[in-house]
Design a protein around this motif. Structure first.
Motif, PDB file in Angstrom:
ATOM      1  N   TYR A  62       0.850  -1.200   0.000  1.00  0.00           N
ATOM      2  CA  TYR A  62       0.000   0.000   0.000  1.00  0.00           C
ATOM      3  C   TYR A  62       0.881   1.243   0.000  1.00  0.00           C
ATOM      4  O   TYR A  62       1.705   1.437   0.891  1.00  0.00           O
ATOM      5  CB  TYR A  62      -0.903   0.003   1.236  1.00  0.00           C
ATOM      6  N   ARG A  63       0.709   2.046  -1.032  1.00  0.00           N
ATOM      7  CA  ARG A  63       1.424   3.318  -1.129  1.00  0.00           C
ATOM      8  C   ARG A  63       0.392   4.438  -1.188  1.00  0.00           C
ATOM      9  O   ARG A  63      -0.251   4.637  -2.226  1.00  0.00           O
ATOM     10  CB  ARG A  63       2.305   3.333  -2.373  1.00  0.00           C
ATOM     11  N   PRO A  64       0.204   5.208  -0.099  1.00  0.00           N
ATOM     12  CA  PRO A  64      -0.844   6.232  -0.061  1.00  0.00           C
ATOM     13  C   PRO A  64      -0.393   7.601  -0.573  1.00  0.00           C
ATOM     14  O   PRO A  64      -1.226   8.481  -0.755  1.00  0.00           O
ATOM     15  CB  PRO A  64      -1.182   6.303   1.428  1.00  0.00           C
ATOM     16  N   TRP A  66       1.785   7.898  -7.784  1.00  0.00           N
ATOM     17  CA  TRP A  66       1.822   6.440  -7.917  1.00  0.00           C
ATOM     18  C   TRP A  66       1.173   5.822  -6.684  1.00  0.00           C
ATOM     19  O   TRP A  66       1.747   5.036  -5.964  1.00  0.00           O
ATOM     20  CB  TRP A  66       3.257   5.928  -8.085  1.00  0.00           C
ATOM     21  N   ARG A  67      -0.059   6.248  -6.441  1.00  0.00           N
ATOM     22  CA  ARG A  67      -0.799   5.669  -5.321  1.00  0.00           C
ATOM     23  C   ARG A  67      -1.377   4.331  -5.753  1.00  0.00           C
ATOM     24  O   ARG A  67      -1.890   4.200  -6.864  1.00  0.00           O
ATOM     25  CB  ARG A  67      -1.953   6.582  -4.904  1.00  0.00           C
ATOM     26  N   HIS A  68      -1.322   3.366  -4.861  1.00  0.00           N
ATOM     27  CA  HIS A  68      -1.940   2.089  -5.218  1.00  0.00           C
ATOM     28  C   HIS A  68      -2.057   1.181  -3.998  1.00  0.00           C
ATOM     29  O   HIS A  68      -1.322   1.325  -3.015  1.00  0.00           O
ATOM     30  CB  HIS A  68      -1.148   1.371  -6.315  1.00  0.00           C
ATOM     31  N   LEU A  69      -2.980   0.264  -4.103  1.00  0.00           N
ATOM     32  CA  LEU A  69      -3.152  -0.830  -3.153  1.00  0.00           C
ATOM     33  C   LEU A  69      -3.046  -2.128  -3.937  1.00  0.00           C
ATOM     34  O   LEU A  69      -3.714  -2.297  -4.959  1.00  0.00           O
ATOM     35  CB  LEU A  69      -4.518  -0.746  -2.458  1.00  0.00           C
ATOM     36  N   LEU A  70      -2.198  -3.052  -3.484  1.00  0.00           N
ATOM     37  CA  LEU A  70      -2.027  -4.343  -4.153  1.00  0.00           C
ATOM     38  C   LEU A  70      -2.336  -5.465  -3.164  1.00  0.00           C
ATOM     39  O   LEU A  70      -1.807  -5.499  -2.054  1.00  0.00           O
ATOM     40  CB  LEU A  70      -0.594  -4.507  -4.661  1.00  0.00           C
ATOM     41  N   ILE A  71      -3.189  -6.392  -3.569  1.00  0.00           N
ATOM     42  CA  ILE A  71      -3.499  -7.592  -2.781  1.00  0.00           C
ATOM     43  C   ILE A  71      -3.315  -8.793  -3.705  1.00  0.00           C
ATOM     44  O   ILE A  71      -3.935  -8.852  -4.768  1.00  0.00           O
ATOM     45  CB  ILE A  71      -4.931  -7.558  -2.221  1.00  0.00           C
ATOM     46  N   ALA A  72      -2.465  -9.746  -3.306  1.00  0.00           N
ATOM     47  CA  ALA A  72      -2.147 -10.868  -4.186  1.00  0.00           C
ATOM     48  C   ALA A  72      -2.071 -12.175  -3.386  1.00  0.00           C
ATOM     49  O   ALA A  72      -0.996 -12.545  -2.890  1.00  0.00           O
ATOM     50  CB  ALA A  72      -0.829 -10.616  -4.914  1.00  0.00           C
ATOM     51  N   TYR A  78      -5.048  -8.218  -7.458  1.00  0.00           N
ATOM     52  CA  TYR A  78      -6.003  -7.106  -7.477  1.00  0.00           C
ATOM     53  C   TYR A  78      -5.265  -5.835  -7.073  1.00  0.00           C
ATOM     54  O   TYR A  78      -4.461  -5.836  -6.133  1.00  0.00           O
ATOM     55  CB  TYR A  78      -7.168  -7.321  -6.513  1.00  0.00           C
ATOM     56  N   SER A  79      -5.556  -4.745  -7.788  1.00  0.00           N
ATOM     57  CA  SER A  79      -4.949  -3.469  -7.428  1.00  0.00           C
ATOM     58  C   SER A  79      -5.916  -2.334  -7.753  1.00  0.00           C
ATOM     59  O   SER A  79      -6.579  -2.343  -8.793  1.00  0.00           O
ATOM     60  CB  SER A  79      -3.643  -3.253  -8.196  1.00  0.00           C
ATOM     61  N   HIS A  80      -6.010  -1.390  -6.818  1.00  0.00           N
ATOM     62  CA  HIS A  80      -6.661  -0.100  -7.102  1.00  0.00           C
ATOM     63  C   HIS A  80      -5.542   0.935  -7.212  1.00  0.00           C
ATOM     64  O   HIS A  80      -4.669   1.000  -6.341  1.00  0.00           O
ATOM     65  CB  HIS A  80      -7.633   0.284  -5.987  1.00  0.00           C
ATOM     66  N   TYR A  81      -5.562   1.754  -8.274  1.00  0.00           N
ATOM     67  CA  TYR A  81      -4.421   2.623  -8.521  1.00  0.00           C
ATOM     68  C   TYR A  81      -4.869   4.015  -8.955  1.00  0.00           C
ATOM     69  O   TYR A  81      -5.973   4.231  -9.471  1.00  0.00           O
ATOM     70  CB  TYR A  81      -3.517   2.014  -9.596  1.00  0.00           C
ATOM     71  N   ASN A  82      -3.974   4.971  -8.719  1.00  0.00           N
ATOM     72  CA  ASN A  82      -4.140   6.361  -9.158  1.00  0.00           C
ATOM     73  C   ASN A  82      -2.747   6.827  -9.569  1.00  0.00           C
ATOM     74  O   ASN A  82      -1.929   7.217  -8.748  1.00  0.00           O
ATOM     75  CB  ASN A  82      -4.697   7.210  -8.015  1.00  0.00           C
ATOM     76  N   VAL A  83      -2.447   6.774 -10.881  1.00  0.00           N
ATOM     77  CA  VAL A  83      -1.088   6.919 -11.370  1.00  0.00           C
ATOM     78  C   VAL A  83      -1.026   8.015 -12.429  1.00  0.00           C
ATOM     79  O   VAL A  83      -1.897   8.107 -13.310  1.00  0.00           O
ATOM     80  CB  VAL A  83      -0.564   5.594 -11.967  1.00  0.00           C
ATOM     81  N   ALA A  84       0.014   8.858 -12.324  1.00  0.00           N
ATOM     82  CA  ALA A  84       0.205   9.916 -13.318  1.00  0.00           C
ATOM     83  C   ALA A  84       1.669  10.321 -13.376  1.00  0.00           C
ATOM     84  O   ALA A  84       2.377  10.300 -12.370  1.00  0.00           O
ATOM     85  CB  ALA A  84      -0.650  11.134 -12.970  1.00  0.00           C
ATOM     86  N   ASN A  85       2.122  10.665 -14.584  1.00  0.00           N
ATOM     87  CA  ASN A  85       3.458  11.209 -14.813  1.00  0.00           C
ATOM     88  C   ASN A  85       4.547  10.274 -14.267  1.00  0.00           C
ATOM     89  O   ASN A  85       5.509  10.709 -13.633  1.00  0.00           O
ATOM     90  CB  ASN A  85       3.594  12.602 -14.167  1.00  0.00           C
ATOM     91  N   VAL A  86       4.400   8.989 -14.525  1.00  0.00           N
ATOM     92  CA  VAL A  86       5.382   7.993 -14.094  1.00  0.00           C
ATOM     93  C   VAL A  86       5.932   7.295 -15.336  1.00  0.00           C
ATOM     94  O   VAL A  86       5.170   6.875 -16.203  1.00  0.00           O
ATOM     95  CB  VAL A  86       4.759   6.946 -13.145  1.00  0.00           C
ATOM     96  N   GLY A  94      -8.193   3.589 -11.474  1.00  0.00           N
ATOM     97  CA  GLY A  94      -9.100   2.475 -11.678  1.00  0.00           C
ATOM     98  C   GLY A  94      -8.647   1.223 -10.942  1.00  0.00           C
ATOM     99  O   GLY A  94      -7.937   1.291  -9.943  1.00  0.00           O
ATOM    100  N   ASP A  95      -9.069   0.059 -11.467  1.00  0.00           N
ATOM    101  CA  ASP A  95      -8.793  -1.225 -10.831  1.00  0.00           C
ATOM    102  C   ASP A  95      -8.279  -2.204 -11.873  1.00  0.00           C
ATOM    103  O   ASP A  95      -8.619  -2.097 -13.069  1.00  0.00           O
ATOM    104  CB  ASP A  95     -10.059  -1.801 -10.198  1.00  0.00           C
ATOM    105  N   LEU A  96      -7.487  -3.154 -11.413  1.00  0.00           N
ATOM    106  CA  LEU A  96      -7.064  -4.245 -12.294  1.00  0.00           C
ATOM    107  C   LEU A  96      -7.198  -5.570 -11.562  1.00  0.00           C
ATOM    108  O   LEU A  96      -7.051  -5.650 -10.346  1.00  0.00           O
ATOM    109  CB  LEU A  96      -5.644  -4.034 -12.820  1.00  0.00           C
ATOM    110  N   TRP A  97      -7.497  -6.601 -12.348  1.00  0.00           N
ATOM    111  CA  TRP A  97      -7.627  -7.964 -11.839  1.00  0.00           C
ATOM    112  C   TRP A  97      -6.822  -8.873 -12.748  1.00  0.00           C
ATOM    113  O   TRP A  97      -6.826  -8.700 -13.979  1.00  0.00           O
ATOM    114  CB  TRP A  97      -9.079  -8.442 -11.845  1.00  0.00           C
ATOM    115  N   GLY A  98      -6.132  -9.832 -12.171  1.00  0.00           N
ATOM    116  CA  GLY A  98      -5.329 -10.714 -13.000  1.00  0.00           C
ATOM    117  C   GLY A  98      -4.913 -11.976 -12.271  1.00  0.00           C
ATOM    118  O   GLY A  98      -5.261 -12.211 -11.114  1.00  0.00           O
ATOM    119  N   VAL A  99      -4.132 -12.781 -12.981  1.00  0.00           N
ATOM    120  CA  VAL A  99      -3.592 -14.016 -12.436  1.00  0.00           C
ATOM    121  C   VAL A  99      -2.150 -14.123 -12.912  1.00  0.00           C
ATOM    122  O   VAL A  99      -1.806 -13.654 -14.010  1.00  0.00           O
ATOM    123  CB  VAL A  99      -4.420 -15.242 -12.885  1.00  0.00           C
TER     124      VAL A  99
END
Length: 431
Positions: free
Chosen positions: A55-57, A68-74, A98-106, A123-128
Motif C-alpha cells: 500500500y502506497r498512499p 503512484w498511489r496504489h493498493l495491491l493484494i495478491a 487485485y490493485s486499485h491505482y491512481n497513477v500519473a506522470n510515471v 481504476g482497478d485491475l484484476w489478473g492471475v
C-alpha cells in the motif's frame, strides 16, 4: 523498513507451532517506497498458502503532478520442490492479483504503460500470475527468497487530462501484462538453545576452625540429554552447531556415522528386508523416537540426500534420487508420530558420480584389489570421468570402453552401492 519491524513484533508475540507460518518483506518494493508485507502458511508437506499486500498512499496532495498511489493484494499458492520452508529449496506458484491505482506522470522501465506518462489513470485491475523462486537460509532467524514471474489480466480505468487536474477525458478497459521480480527477506526463526542452569554448592565450613575459610563452589556438570547420550553410540546424531548443507563434492560414504538404505535398480520403493535395510531403518526410528520423547533435547534437522547410480539417463536419475529421498522421509514420518515436515531437509543428489569416482580411486590405490579390473583399466575410467563434463556422454564412453568389458566389471563391483536413498544425518539441540 517499517513493515519489517511490524512483522518482527507480530511474529515474536505469537507462538506458531513447528514454524508453520512465516512473514516476508519485498526489498525491491521497499526501494520503490511502497510498504508491504507477505506471509506463508504450510498446508501440507509441499504446499503453502499465502498473500502479499502493498500500500502506497502518497502523495496525499492531489495537486502533485506525479502520482503512484496504489493498493495491491495478491493471494498465492506455492508448491515447494523440496519441502516447505526447507533450508534450501526451489518453488513455483500461482497468484491472483487485485490493485486499485491512481497513477500519473510515471515513466515505467522498458517503455511499459506509456499512457501514464502524460495522463492520470485511476481504476482497478484484476489478473492471475505464475512465478518461480529459490530460497536459502541466511542464519537462525532469516531466509532470502528470489523469484520471478509474469501476470496477465484486465485493467479498467478513468482517464484524466493531467496529474493534478480533474478533467476526465474518457475511460477504457484493456488487457495488461505485469512482470514480477521479487527479493524477499523472510522472518523464519529457529529456536535457540537454552543453557542448563547450574546451581553452586554452598561452601562447607568446619566448626573446629577458628577462622571461617570459604571453599570454592563445586559445580556438578549437568546430566547429558537423551540426544547427547545417544550420540555416543550413534554417530548419525550431530549437534545442530555442526550442521552443514549438502555439497556435491563431498564423499558421503566416508562421512562418519551417516546411515543409508538401498533400493533395487531403477526403483524408489523402500523395501525393509532388502540388502540390510531393516537394521538401518530400525536404528533411525529408534533414536528419532527417543529424542522426540525427551524433555531436554529436540530434533532440529533430519537431512536426507537422495542418490542414484550412474546407469541410465541423468534427468531420469535426478527424479529417481528425489523419489528415493522422499520415500525415506515418508517412512520416518509414518513410523514416528508428531514429526513436522519442516524438520526434514531432503536433497536430490542425482547420479552419485562423486561416490563412484572415489571408489575407483580407492581401488586404483590398492592396485585393483577386490575388483576384476586392472590398474590401467581403472585409470582409463577415472580419466573419462575427469575429462567429460556431460554425465550422459561420460556414461556412454564408459560403456564403450574396451568394447563394454570394463563397464560390465564396473557394474558388478561398484554400481550396486550407489543405488541408495541417500545418506541420512540427524541434527539435535538442547531445549
Amino acid at each position: 523498513m517499517i513493515v519489517t519491524v511490524v512483522a518482527l513484533l507480530l511474529l515474536s508475540s505469537t507462538e506458531v507451532k513447528a514454524q508453520r507460518v512465516v512473514l516476508r518483506n519485498n526489498l525491491l518494493y521497499d526501494a520503490a517506497l511502497t510498504p508491504n508485507l507477505g506471509f506463508d502458511i504450510s498446508i501440507s508437506e509441499k504446499w503453502t498458502l499465502g498473500a502479499n499486500i502493498g500500500y502506497r498512499p502518497w502523495p496525499t496532495d492531489d495537486h502533485k503532478t506525479r502520482k503512484w498511489r496504489h493498493l495491491l493484494i495478491a493471494p498465492e499458492l506455492r508448491h515447494w520442490n523440496d519441502s516447505v520452508f526447507a533450508h534450501k529449496s526451489s518453488y513455483w506458484g500461482l497468484n491472483l492479483i487485485y490493485s486499485h491505482y491512481n497513477v500519473a506522470n510515471v515513466k515505467f522501465p522498458f517503455g511499459m504503460y506509456r499512457e501514464v506518462r502524460d495522463h492520470r489513470l485511476e481504476g482497478d485491475l484484476w489478473g492471475v500470475g505464475v512465478f518461480y523462486g529459490y530460497t536459502w537460509r541466511l542464519n537462525r532467524t532469516f531466509r532470502l527468497e528470489v523469484e520471478g514471474g509474469i501476470g496477465a489480466g484486465l485493467a479498467s480505468y478513468d482517464k484524466y487530462e493531467c496529474g493534478h487536474c480533474g478533467t476526465k477525458i474518457g475511460d477504457d478497459t484493456k488487457p495488461f501484462l505485469i512482470p514480477k521480480l521479487v527479493v524477499n527477506i523472510v522472518l523464519d526463526p529457529r529456536k535457540k538453545e537454552k543453557p542448563e542452569p547450574v546451581e553452586p554448592i554452598e561452601p562447607v565450613v568446619t566448626p573446629t576452625e577458628p577462622v571461617e575459610t570459604p571453599t570454592e563452589p563445586v559445580v556438578t556438570p549437568p546430566e547429558p540429554t537423551v540426544a547427547e547420550a545417544l550420540a555416543l553410540s550413534h554417530p548419525v546424531l550431530r549437534d545442530y552447531s555442526e550442521y552443514k548443507p549438502y555439497d556435491k563434492n563431498t564423499v558421503l560414504r566416508k562421512q562418519d556415522g551417516m546411515l543409508y538404505v538401498h533400493f533395487p535398480l531403477d526403483k524408489s520403493v523402500l523395501i525393509k528386508d532388502f540388502r540390510g535395510n531393516e537394521k538401518v531403518l530400525d536404528e533411525i526410528v529408534d533414536v528419532t523416537r527417543q529424542i522426540r520423547d525427551d524433555q531436554r533435547s529436540e530434533i532440529r534437522v533430519i537431512q536426507i540426500i537422495g542418490l542414484a547410480s550412474i546407469e541410465g539417463n541423468s534427468a531420469h536419475n535426478q527424479q529417481l534420487s528425489e523419489e528415493r529421498a522422499a520415500a525415506l522421509r515418508s517412512y520416518i514420518m509414518r513410523e514416528v508420530d508428531g514429526l513436522s515436515p519442516t524438520l526434514f531437509e531432503t536433497v536430490s543428489g542425482g547420479e552419485a558420480w562423486t561416490e563412484f569416482r572415489d571408489q575407483l580411486n580407492d581401488a586404483l590405490l590398492s592396485g585393483g584389489a577386490g575388483t576384476s579390473l586392472t590398474v590401467q583399466q581403472l585409470q582409463k575410467a577415472i580419466n573419462i570421468i575427469d575429462q567429460e563434463s556431460n554425465p550422459d556422454v561420460r556414461e556412454r564412453k564408459l560403456r564403450n570402453l574396451e568394447k563394454g568389458q570394463v563397464y560390465k566389471a564396473l557394474a558388478k563391483d561398484f554400481l550396486a552401492d550407489q543405488r541408495n536413498s541417500g545418506y541420512l544425518r540427524i541434527y539435535y539441540s538442547k531445549k
